[in-house]
Design a protein around this motif. Structure first.
Motif, PDB file in Angstrom:
ATOM      1  N   ALA A  43       0.837  -1.206   0.000  1.00 27.93           N
ATOM      2  CA  ALA A  43       0.000   0.000   0.000  1.00 27.93           C
ATOM      3  C   ALA A  43       0.871   1.255   0.000  1.00 27.93           C
ATOM      4  O   ALA A  43       1.922   1.295   0.655  1.00 27.93           O
ATOM      5  N   PRO A  44       0.469   2.298  -0.721  1.00 29.18           N
ATOM      6  CA  PRO A  44       1.291   3.507  -0.791  1.00 29.18           C
ATOM      7  C   PRO A  44       1.526   4.171   0.554  1.00 29.18           C
ATOM      8  O   PRO A  44       2.596   4.716   0.813  1.00 29.18           O
ATOM      9  N   GLU A  45       0.529   4.126   1.450  1.00 33.61           N
ATOM     10  CA  GLU A  45       0.639   4.788   2.751  1.00 33.61           C
ATOM     11  C   GLU A  45       0.710   3.762   3.873  1.00 33.61           C
ATOM     12  O   GLU A  45       0.130   2.679   3.786  1.00 33.61           O
ATOM     13  N   ARG A  46       1.407   4.113   4.925  1.00 33.52           N
ATOM     14  CA  ARG A  46       1.498   3.223   6.082  1.00 33.52           C
ATOM     15  C   ARG A  46       0.186   3.220   6.856  1.00 33.52           C
ATOM     16  O   ARG A  46      -0.580   4.206   6.824  1.00 33.52           O
ATOM     17  N   PRO A  47      -0.140   2.162   7.571  1.00 32.27           N
ATOM     18  CA  PRO A  47      -1.363   2.120   8.374  1.00 32.27           C
ATOM     19  C   PRO A  47      -1.350   3.184   9.469  1.00 32.27           C
ATOM     20  O   PRO A  47      -0.293   3.670   9.873  1.00 32.27           O
ATOM     21  N   ARG A  48      -2.539   3.494   9.953  1.00 39.32           N
ATOM     22  CA  ARG A  48      -2.632   4.451  11.058  1.00 39.32           C
ATOM     23  C   ARG A  48      -3.815   4.088  11.955  1.00 39.32           C
ATOM     24  O   ARG A  48      -4.754   3.399  11.567  1.00 39.32           O
ATOM     25  N   TRP A  49      -3.729   4.577  13.189  1.00 33.37           N
ATOM     26  CA  TRP A  49      -4.825   4.392  14.128  1.00 33.37           C
ATOM     27  C   TRP A  49      -6.016   5.235  13.706  1.00 33.37           C
ATOM     28  O   TRP A  49      -5.854   6.326  13.134  1.00 33.37           O
ATOM     29  N   ASN A  50      -7.219   4.770  14.002  1.00 29.03           N
ATOM     30  CA  ASN A  50      -8.409   5.570  13.760  1.00 29.03           C
ATOM     31  C   ASN A  50      -8.403   6.786  14.684  1.00 29.03           C
ATOM     32  O   ASN A  50      -7.859   6.744  15.789  1.00 29.03           O
ATOM     33  N   ASP A  51      -9.030   7.851  14.230  1.00 24.28           N
ATOM     34  CA  ASP A  51      -9.036   9.091  15.018  1.00 24.28           C
ATOM     35  C   ASP A  51      -9.718   8.922  16.376  1.00 24.28           C
ATOM     36  O   ASP A  51      -9.413   9.647  17.323  1.00 24.28           O
ATOM     37  N   ASN A  52     -10.657   7.973  16.467  1.00 26.13           N
ATOM     38  CA  ASN A  52     -11.379   7.778  17.731  1.00 26.13           C
ATOM     39  C   ASN A  52     -10.800   6.639  18.574  1.00 26.13           C
ATOM     40  O   ASN A  52     -11.398   6.241  19.579  1.00 26.13           O
ATOM     41  N   SER A  53      -9.645   6.129  18.176  1.00 25.58           N
ATOM     42  CA  SER A  53      -9.044   5.022  18.932  1.00 25.58           C
ATOM     43  C   SER A  53      -8.284   5.539  20.141  1.00 25.58           C
ATOM     44  O   SER A  53      -7.493   6.481  20.040  1.00 25.58           O
TER      45      SER A  53
END
Length: 541
Positions: A512-522
């Motif tokens: 995937a072009p972008e790395r994973p990230r946490w959801n804003d509400n996590s």
């Protein structure tokens, strides 16, 4: 096509005439099972952390990675040594008692309660006990069992579990030993007594009590040890817990009834004081993580890493059950290590864009020690770890039709997971039992605490199904028991289907072009570096 040499052809003729056939290729299922069979063999002696059996298992895994063309991931070695201290309770010189009006009534160690050899200190302590509900302070949810309670110089008594209205991952995080110890120390407590809830029982008390004979371990580096700060830690057999509540405003059964109905629980001082004395023997040791590296094929992404983990250790040799004292750990966790090795095989041929680390960690059974060490002291730049997929007895007991991914609500790893699961005809399910706190009970939690989005997996089941009964029966019969061996039934084809799905998921995230990230509400967003969470959403594969 090159024509075979005449002599070669003639040499082959006799065998052909006798009807000999070339050896059949090894199936994916047999290859996976071969790893399980080797790692759970009696020769590995249960792979206890720091043992010779564990080192044999680590050597096998390193050899398999090398044969696959996976490079050493710890410098020029596959082994990252973890310095540890082994501790064991000297039970003959340890004791527990309840003191009322100056009279001490002994508690039988192993029958009434056990003393934790990992937490607490050698020596004696006597202090008042205060019941504090679940003993949790969760400011994010407005829940605080410790508020307004005088715990200074006292022992906090709490019931296993937590309030159902608090999300599973958030409740799990604050139930971890590190967070609970921090909150209790701040409140002034000097020790803990955990009351086991029969509703949450995974193993019978007899097996829990037997575990006290196993060596506990902590980090040799005191800066890494999060188990210090309290004088004593005790776990109480639910069948005998009323002994602590004799003469109290509430009985233990009343407490259980309120907790299981998710009603508010009272907090009150217990009539008895706890008197505890313990002696421990300690020794230094080391145990290795095994680290393999598959370099990424995309120059723009190869400097980032997707990490696959599974714990290689089990609990070694222990108390005999039906004459068997060897805890082979086939399901827990030879199955997971075997799956990581087979994902490595699959990815080697598919050239993922990002680099992939295969980390078979030690000391999971001792408190996630190997994964914690790697996450704090990784063999690559820490800020380049982008995702973790963890396998801890994913329980291939039946056909792979449903999957539970712990942490799926917390990051945008859910998008590629949902797509890949659908492509494999697998239904993605929510955590069916959030009260078991599985989100913090295996190695993904070590990476989560360092800000790395993570998932951990188990086979799923429909409520009320035969699969659910098989799943729960496995814990009762085999979890941390000698019967977790090679004789138990495993669904090999289900395991292989899972390996294929995990390989596809890893490839999707690695490309995937972008790395994973946490959801804003996590809740877990707070652990992540700001830069990592400023990126756009993870693209679908």
């Amino acid at each position: 096509m090159r024509t075979p040499h005449l002599l070669t052809t003639l040499c082959l003729l006799p065998s052909l005439a006798l009807g000999a056939e070339p050896a059949a290729p090894v199936s994916d299922a047999e290859r996976w099972w071969g790893h399980v069979r080797h790692l759970a063999d009696d020769a590995m002696q249960g792979r206890d952390t720091g043992s010779e059996g564990h080192r044999k298992a680590a050597a096998y895994v390193a050899e398999q990675l090398a044969a696959l063309g996976v490079k050493p991931g710890a410098g020029d070695s596959y082994l990252q040594e973890v310095p540890l201290v082994s501790r064991q309770l000297v039970e003959a010189k340890s004791s527990l008692a309840l003191v009322r009006d100056g009279t001490a009534t002994p508690l039988v160690i192993g029958q009434d309660a056990i003393i934790s050899p990992r937490s607490g200190e050698a020596g004696s302590v006597e202090a008042p006990m205060v019941f504090v509900g679940h003993g949790l302070s969760i400011p994010e949810a407005g829940h605080d069992d410790l508020a307004g309670v005088d715990l200074k110089g006292k022992i906090a008594v709490y019931l296993q579990g937590g309030p159902a209205q608090v999300s599973g991952p958030l409740r799990a995080h604050h139930s971890s030993q590190a967070e609970r110890t921090k909150a209790l120390k701040k409140a002034g407590a000097i020790g803990t007594v955990m009351l086991l809830n029969p509703k949450l029982e995974e193993t019978p008390w007899s097996r829990t009590a037997a575990s006290r004979h196993q060596k506990a371990m902590t980090f040799a580096d005191p800066a890494l040890d999060e188990s210090t700060g309290l004088k004593v830690g005790v776990s109480v057999n639910a069948a005998h817990a009323q002994k602590l509540f004799a003469g109290a405003p509430h009985s233990f059964q009343d407490i259980l009834k309120r907790a299981n109905a998710n009603q508010p629980m009272p907090r009150f001082e217990l009539p008895a004081r706890l008197k505890a004395s313990s002696e421990r023997v300690s020794s230094r040791t080391t145990s290795p993580n095994v680290v393999g590296l598959l370099p990424g094929s995309d120059p723009a992404l190869a400097g980032e890493y997707v990490v696959l983990t599974a714990h290689l250790d089990h609990v070694g040799v222990g108390q005999a059950v039906k004459g068997d004292n060897l805890y082979n750990g086939a399901m827990d966790n030879a199955t997971g290590v075997a799956a990581v090795l087979e994902v490595a095989r699959a990815l080697q041929a598919r050239k993922p864009g990002r680099s992939v680390l295969f980390v078979l960690v030690t000391g999971e059974e001792k408190g996630l020690l190997g994964s914690r060490y790697f996450a704090l002291r990784p063999t690559v730049p820490a800020d380049k770890l982008v995702a973790n997929f963890n396998l801890d007895m994913f329980l291939p007991l039946f056909a792979f039709e449903r999957v539970v991914a712990y942490g799926q609500e917390e990051s945008n790893l859910a998008a590629p997971l949902a797509q890949v699961a659908s492509q494999h005809g697998v239904k993605l399910m929510p955590d069916p039992e959030p009260s078991r706190l599985l989100f913090i009970r295996s190695d993904q939690y070590s990476f989560i605490r360092q800000g790395v989005p993570a998932l951990s997996f188990k086979f799923g089941y429909a409520p009320g199904s035969a699969e659910e009964r098989a799943f729960k029966s496995w814990y009762t019969r085999h979890y941390h028991a000698p019967s977790d061996d090679l004789s138990q039934p495993l669904h090999k084809e289900g395991a292989v289907k899972f390996v294929r799905m995990l390989a596809d998921l890893t490839l999707a995230v690695a490309n995937a072009p972008e790395r994973p990230r946490w959801n804003d509400n996590s809740f877990f967003l707070r652990f992540a570096p700001t830069k990592a969470n400023a990126t756009p959403s993870l693209s679908n594969p």
